[in-house]
Design a protein around this motif. Structure first.
Motif, PDB file in Angstrom:
ATOM      1  N   GLU A 667       0.811  -1.067  -0.099  1.00  0.00           N
ATOM      2  CA  GLU A 667       0.025   0.103   0.004  1.00  0.00           C
ATOM      3  C   GLU A 667       0.967   1.332   0.152  1.00  0.00           C
ATOM      4  O   GLU A 667       2.019   1.270   0.502  1.00  0.00           O
ATOM      5  N   ASN A 668       0.110   2.266  -0.514  1.00  0.00           N
ATOM      6  CA  ASN A 668       0.960   3.457  -0.628  1.00  0.00           C
ATOM      7  C   ASN A 668       2.295   3.274  -1.396  1.00  0.00           C
ATOM      8  O   ASN A 668       3.140   4.397  -1.280  1.00  0.00           O
ATOM      9  N   GLY A 669       2.488   2.507  -2.373  1.00  0.00           N
ATOM     10  CA  GLY A 669       3.758   2.584  -2.985  1.00  0.00           C
ATOM     11  C   GLY A 669       3.585   3.136  -4.355  1.00  0.00           C
ATOM     12  O   GLY A 669       2.562   4.049  -4.734  1.00  0.00           O
ATOM     13  N   LYS A 670       4.593   2.932  -5.203  1.00  0.00           N
ATOM     14  CA  LYS A 670       5.019   3.506  -6.675  1.00  0.00           C
ATOM     15  C   LYS A 670       4.901   2.416  -7.710  1.00  0.00           C
ATOM     16  O   LYS A 670       5.921   1.714  -7.359  1.00  0.00           O
ATOM     17  N   ILE A 671       4.576   2.499  -8.673  1.00  0.00           N
ATOM     18  CA  ILE A 671       4.706   1.709  -9.953  1.00  0.00           C
ATOM     19  C   ILE A 671       4.833   2.624 -11.122  1.00  0.00           C
ATOM     20  O   ILE A 671       4.055   3.326 -11.521  1.00  0.00           O
ATOM     21  N   LYS A 672       6.107   2.130 -11.782  1.00  0.00           N
ATOM     22  CA  LYS A 672       6.215   3.117 -13.168  1.00  0.00           C
ATOM     23  C   LYS A 672       6.502   1.881 -14.311  1.00  0.00           C
ATOM     24  O   LYS A 672       7.456   1.176 -14.072  1.00  0.00           O
ATOM     25  N   ILE A 673       6.022   2.132 -15.595  1.00  0.00           N
ATOM     26  CA  ILE A 673       5.972   1.153 -16.613  1.00  0.00           C
ATOM     27  C   ILE A 673       6.576   2.282 -17.597  1.00  0.00           C
ATOM     28  O   ILE A 673       5.973   3.357 -18.046  1.00  0.00           O
ATOM     29  N   LYS A 674       7.618   1.763 -18.318  1.00  0.00           N
ATOM     30  CA  LYS A 674       8.437   2.466 -19.302  1.00  0.00           C
ATOM     31  C   LYS A 674       8.458   1.669 -20.379  1.00  0.00           C
ATOM     32  O   LYS A 674       9.067   0.572 -20.440  1.00  0.00           O
ATOM     33  N   SER A 675       7.953   2.185 -21.780  1.00  0.00           N
ATOM     34  CA  SER A 675       8.637   1.514 -22.868  1.00  0.00           C
ATOM     35  C   SER A 675       9.283   2.164 -24.041  1.00  0.00           C
ATOM     36  O   SER A 675       9.214   3.662 -23.942  1.00  0.00           O
ATOM     37  N   GLU A 676      10.232   1.305 -24.662  1.00  0.00           N
ATOM     38  CA  GLU A 676      11.425   2.105 -25.208  1.00  0.00           C
ATOM     39  C   GLU A 676      11.611   1.399 -26.587  1.00  0.00           C
ATOM     40  O   GLU A 676      11.567   0.286 -26.547  1.00  0.00           O
ATOM     41  N   ASP A 677      11.887   2.203 -27.764  1.00  0.00           N
ATOM     42  CA  ASP A 677      12.266   1.730 -28.986  1.00  0.00           C
ATOM     43  C   ASP A 677      13.548   1.580 -29.098  1.00  0.00           C
ATOM     44  O   ASP A 677      14.152   2.788 -29.292  1.00  0.00           O
ATOM     45  N   VAL A 678      14.166   0.559 -28.882  1.00  0.00           N
ATOM     46  CA  VAL A 678      15.817   0.658 -28.852  1.00  0.00           C
ATOM     47  C   VAL A 678      16.321  -0.408 -30.406  1.00  0.00           C
ATOM     48  O   VAL A 678      16.199  -1.674 -30.234  1.00  0.00           O
ATOM     49  N   TYR A 679      16.235   0.507 -31.214  1.00  0.00           N
ATOM     50  CA  TYR A 679      16.814  -0.163 -32.560  1.00  0.00           C
ATOM     51  C   TYR A 679      15.841  -1.208 -33.133  1.00  0.00           C
ATOM     52  O   TYR A 679      14.628  -0.835 -33.320  1.00  0.00           O
ATOM     53  N   ASN A 680      16.243  -2.399 -33.150  1.00  0.00           N
ATOM     54  CA  ASN A 680      15.405  -3.450 -33.535  1.00  0.00           C
ATOM     55  C   ASN A 680      14.607  -4.261 -32.535  1.00  0.00           C
ATOM     56  O   ASN A 680      13.879  -5.409 -32.731  1.00  0.00           O
ATOM     57  N   VAL A 681      14.618  -3.782 -31.300  1.00  0.00           N
ATOM     58  CA  VAL A 681      13.950  -4.401 -30.308  1.00  0.00           C
ATOM     59  C   VAL A 681      12.976  -3.516 -29.585  1.00  0.00           C
ATOM     60  O   VAL A 681      13.331  -2.229 -29.409  1.00  0.00           O
ATOM     61  N   ALA A 682      12.056  -4.012 -28.829  1.00  0.00           N
ATOM     62  CA  ALA A 682      11.081  -3.072 -27.686  1.00  0.00           C
ATOM     63  C   ALA A 682      11.645  -3.467 -26.527  1.00  0.00           C
ATOM     64  O   ALA A 682      11.494  -4.688 -26.149  1.00  0.00           O
ATOM     65  N   ARG A 683      11.555  -2.543 -25.604  1.00  0.00           N
ATOM     66  CA  ARG A 683      12.149  -2.782 -24.269  1.00  0.00           C
ATOM     67  C   ARG A 683      10.785  -2.300 -23.370  1.00  0.00           C
ATOM     68  O   ARG A 683      10.562  -0.884 -23.582  1.00  0.00           O
ATOM     69  N   VAL A 684      10.662  -2.967 -22.385  1.00  0.00           N
ATOM     70  CA  VAL A 684       9.520  -2.748 -21.335  1.00  0.00           C
ATOM     71  C   VAL A 684      10.078  -2.785 -20.094  1.00  0.00           C
ATOM     72  O   VAL A 684      10.674  -4.179 -19.703  1.00  0.00           O
ATOM     73  N   SER A 685      10.050  -1.746 -19.094  1.00  0.00           N
ATOM     74  CA  SER A 685      10.609  -1.975 -17.771  1.00  0.00           C
ATOM     75  C   SER A 685       9.470  -1.584 -16.837  1.00  0.00           C
ATOM     76  O   SER A 685       8.619  -0.871 -17.128  1.00  0.00           O
ATOM     77  N   VAL A 686       9.311  -2.478 -15.739  1.00  0.00           N
ATOM     78  CA  VAL A 686       8.339  -2.283 -14.742  1.00  0.00           C
ATOM     79  C   VAL A 686       9.041  -2.123 -13.436  1.00  0.00           C
ATOM     80  O   VAL A 686       9.781  -3.062 -12.983  1.00  0.00           O
TER      81      VAL A 686
END
Length: 757
Positions: A667-686
């Motif tokens: 409870e009362n935390g934080k979550i951040k999702i980020k998507s990136e276009d890195v050349y020939n791959v797609a990167r997702v960080s949670v």
């Protein structure tokens, strides 16, 4: 007839402008005078005098034009017209210029703005005479204007003709000058040609040094007073004086010139003179003795750095030396000359040395033509010197090569012995896939003798079709390939394909195939895997039994309670709900185990926007995030981040990672999702703000049945790894960051060949 003579004629009176003219008599104005005729014969005389004055004035203008420039003529003639017409100002305008009696240069519009009253007379819409005065022009004045314009037109043609003649004379002078320059250029080019011939015929560097110096100092060649040749030493970053030719004093200079002149007379050909004299020339002066073994460090030097590193020709004068100051003292002290030129000896790739020339005694200035010639000479001399050095190296290397032939032959026999003694099979192919080497072990393993297979294509041998095709792909891709436990004729081999490159040129010449018989190792590995699977099966059985026992125990307990409260509907309903929940949990455990243990998975690849899928997953958890007061953030660097993948499987990965993040942050935390276009791959960080994962557990959390939670099978992250890495050819990992933990996965935007669709 003059105005004074006219006054003496009876019946004619000459008055000032201020005098009133009697009525009924003929009068006319000439300048500031008014001439009055009191009878008809006198009036005729006055008219004739006025016409005579007009032509006399025009004739005087013509004489002026013969000895004055165009500008001076119009300035003086217009001033005369101004006095003659009693005008405020008189202007002459032609196509390109404007002249005024008072030195102004105004356009017609500017004249109109300056004077309210003007009288314009024009000729063929090209020439204009403008008279600025109040009184109108009479008939004689109008005639004068017309005649003046005609005179100006004829004079313009004459002036243009004179200008053309002047331009032609100047052009002739320039042409003669250019012809002389061209002759000098041809002469210098002929000298460069002969000198280049002489240098190309010399293969000894020491003789070539003398040819270069002789050509620079000889009167039949470039005729400089002195020349110093310096060789570049890469080890010390310096220029070392190899030889010098010239005098220290004027007497030595004259003696050297006389000596060279006498020697030159013995030859009719400059090439022969340079080539033969270089073999015997030994004229020593105090200048050449003093400069022997002198060294100049060129890095940071104001002159030699430009010559050696920038490959520039530098002309140095007294003013330039004064600006350089103490930094050029070494050159000034060595040459004792305040005007000289330094140029490089340029090889194909590098600067081989430098040459200094001057005219200390003759004081002949070094011209731009001299610089151009020296630039050409520097390349020719540098290439000749490079060829001579290479020739010397070639002779030495040839001798070394001859001495090493026997050693090479021994080494060849030795390497062949090693090749035949290896326990691994060695096969080499050329660029066409033909067999060039087949060692003894290959004969034993595959049953073909060396003489049977040499020169044949490997893929044409029975059973070697696949290995031959892989070898050809290695030649195309220029990358090694390793086959682990490759099955061939009931045996297993480790096969390595390595590009065979030329050690000097690095060009691909073929492929080396190394084959190790690992049949026993394969059988041992299979036995080990069986034992490992049994171990995992035992662990899985124990884990599954443990996970299933808890809900079964709970279900059994509540079934017993239901018997005691068989008559209490409310209690029964509550117990049924609890039993239903435990059954759902039991079903989830079984589903995860089946999901992980499933060997094959049929994937349905489609193109979709990964950001839209992330937003869908957020909607699934939106209510829960709100209840737990968790701040959720989403960032992307490409709103249309499109990938081709199995949408449902990637969604399952996102759901697992977000679920884990919610459980980790609380409870009362934080979550951040980020998507990136890195050349020939797609990167997702949670990322979540939960506690960091210990370093020793980072890899274990992706192992089956490993969990840090009190509940769960520990298959969530292993399933994610299976989906990302095995099914999509991507990568997943975890990192501890400042203030939290981040799970990251990458998938190709377009699936590769190894991904199963």
């Amino acid at each position: 007839m003059t105005l004074k003579e006219l006054k003496k004629i009876r019946g004619i009176e000459v008055m000032k402008d201020s005098t009133e003219v009697p009525e009924g008599v003929y009068s006319c104005k000439i300048g500031h005078f008014t001439i009055v005729a009191h009878d008809p014969s006198s009036a005729l005389m006055v008219k004739l005098f006025r016409k005579l004055s007009t032509y006399r004035t025009l004739f005087s203008f013509f004489k002026l034009a013969c000895r004055l420039s165009k500008e001076e003529f119009f300035r003086r003639s217009l001033r005369t017209v101004e006095r003659l017409f009693c005008a405020d100002e008189v202007f002459f305008i032609d196509t390109h210029t404007s002249f005024s009696s008072r030195g102004e240069s105004l356009s017609l519009d500017e004249i109109k703005r300056k004077y309210p009253k003007i009288h314009i007379r024009e000729l063929k819409n090209r020439l204009y005479l403008v008279v600025a005065r109040e009184r109108e022009l009479d008939e004689e004045e109008d005639l004068f204007c017309r005649k003046f314009l005609e005179l100006a037109e004829s004079l313009n043609e004459r002036w243009h003709f004179k200008e053309d003649i002047h331009r032609m004379k100047e052009a002739l002078k320039e042409h003669s000058r250019l012809v002389e320059i061209q002759k000098e250029h041809i002469k210098r080019m002929r000298i460069i040609y002969y000198v280049s011939q002489a240098m190309r015929s010399v293969y000894d560097p020491n003789n070539l040094y003398r040819v270069i110096l002789l050509s620079l100092v000889s009167e039949r060649a470039f005729n400089f007073d002195r020349a110093v040749l310096l060789k570049k030493n890469d080890a010390t970053n310096s220029l070392e004086v190899v030889s010098a030719l010239g005098g220290e004093t004027r007497q030595e200079h004259e003696e050297l010139k006389r000596y060279l002149r006498r020697r030159t007379l013995r030859y009719t050909d400059l090439v022969q003179f340079l080539r033969e004299e270089a073999l015997t020339f030994s004229f020593e002066t105090s200048f050449s003795e003093r400069l022997k073994r002198r060294r100049f460090y060129y890095r940071g030097h104001p002159i030699f750095e430009r010559v050696v590193l920038r490959k520039s020709t530098v002309r140095v004068s007294r003013d330039i030396l004064r600006k350089m100051g103490y930094e050029a003292e070494d050159v000034l002290e060595a040459l004792r000359s305040e005007s000289f030129v330094v140029f490089p000896l340029l090889g194909r790739w590098d600067t081989l040395g430098a040459v200094v020339v001057d005219n200390k005694f003759s004081e002949r200035p070094i011209t731009d033509l001299d610089l151009d010639v020296l630039k050409l000479f520097s390349e020719s001399a540098g290439l000749a010197l490079e060829n001579a050095i290479n020739y010397e190296d070639l002779k030495r290397k040839t001798l070394d090569l001859q001495r090493q032939n026997e050693l090479v032959e021994k080494l060849k026999n030795f390497s062949e012995s090693i090749l035949e003694s290896l326990e691994a099979a060695i096969i080499t192919l050329d660029r066409d896939g033909r067999i060039t080497e087949w060692n003894k072990k290959s004969e034993v393993l595959f049953g073909y003798r060396k003489e049977q297979v040499l020169g044949k294509r490997l893929k044409n041998l029975p059973g070697f079709e696949e290995i031959g095709a892989i070898a050809e792909s290695v030649m195309e891709e220029h990358e090694p390939v390793f086959l682990n436990f490759y099955k061939f004729q009931e045996k297993y081999f480790n096969v390595r394909f390595s590009p065979l490159r030329n050690t000097k040129t690095q060009l691909l010449e073929g492929v080396i195939i190394t084959i190790d018989d690992v049949t026993e190792l394969y059988r041992y590995e299979e036995e080990r895997k069986k034992k490992e699977r049994l171990s995992i099966l035992g662990e899985m059985t124990a884990r599954v039994a443990h996970e299933i026992r808890n809900p079964i125990t709970i279900i059994g307990g509540f079934v017993k309670r239901m018997r005691k409260h068989i008559d209490d509907p409310e209690t029964l309903k509550k117990y049924v709900d609890i039993i239903t929940g435990e059954l759902s949990r039991l079903e989830g455990i079984v589903r995860e185990i089946l999901e992980y243990s499933k060997e094959e998975q049929i994937l349905e690849f489609s193109e979709f926007n990964l950001n839209e899928l992330i937003k869908e997953v957020y909607v699934l958890f939106e209510e829960k995030l709100r209840e737990m007061n968790i701040d959720f953030f989403f960032e992307t660097d490409n709103e249309d981040l499109r990938v081709k993948a199995d949408r449902s499987r990637i969604k399952q990965v996102l759901i697992n990672l977000v679920q884990n993040a919610i459980e980790a942050t609380g409870e009362n935390g934080k979550i951040k999702i980020k998507s990136e276009d890195v050349y020939n791959v797609a990167r997702v960080s949670v990322w979540n703000s939960g506690p960091p994962i210990p370093e020793e557990l980072k890899e274990k959390i992706f192992s089956p049945f490993f969990t840090t939670k009190t509940q769960g099978t520990g298959l969530g992250l292993p399933i994610c790894r299976k989906i990302v890495e095995d099914e999509h050819g991507g990568k997943i990992w975890v990192e501890n960051t400042e203030g939290g933990v981040m799970f990251i996965f990458e998938i190709p935007k377009t699936p590769g060949k190894e991904v199963r669709e």
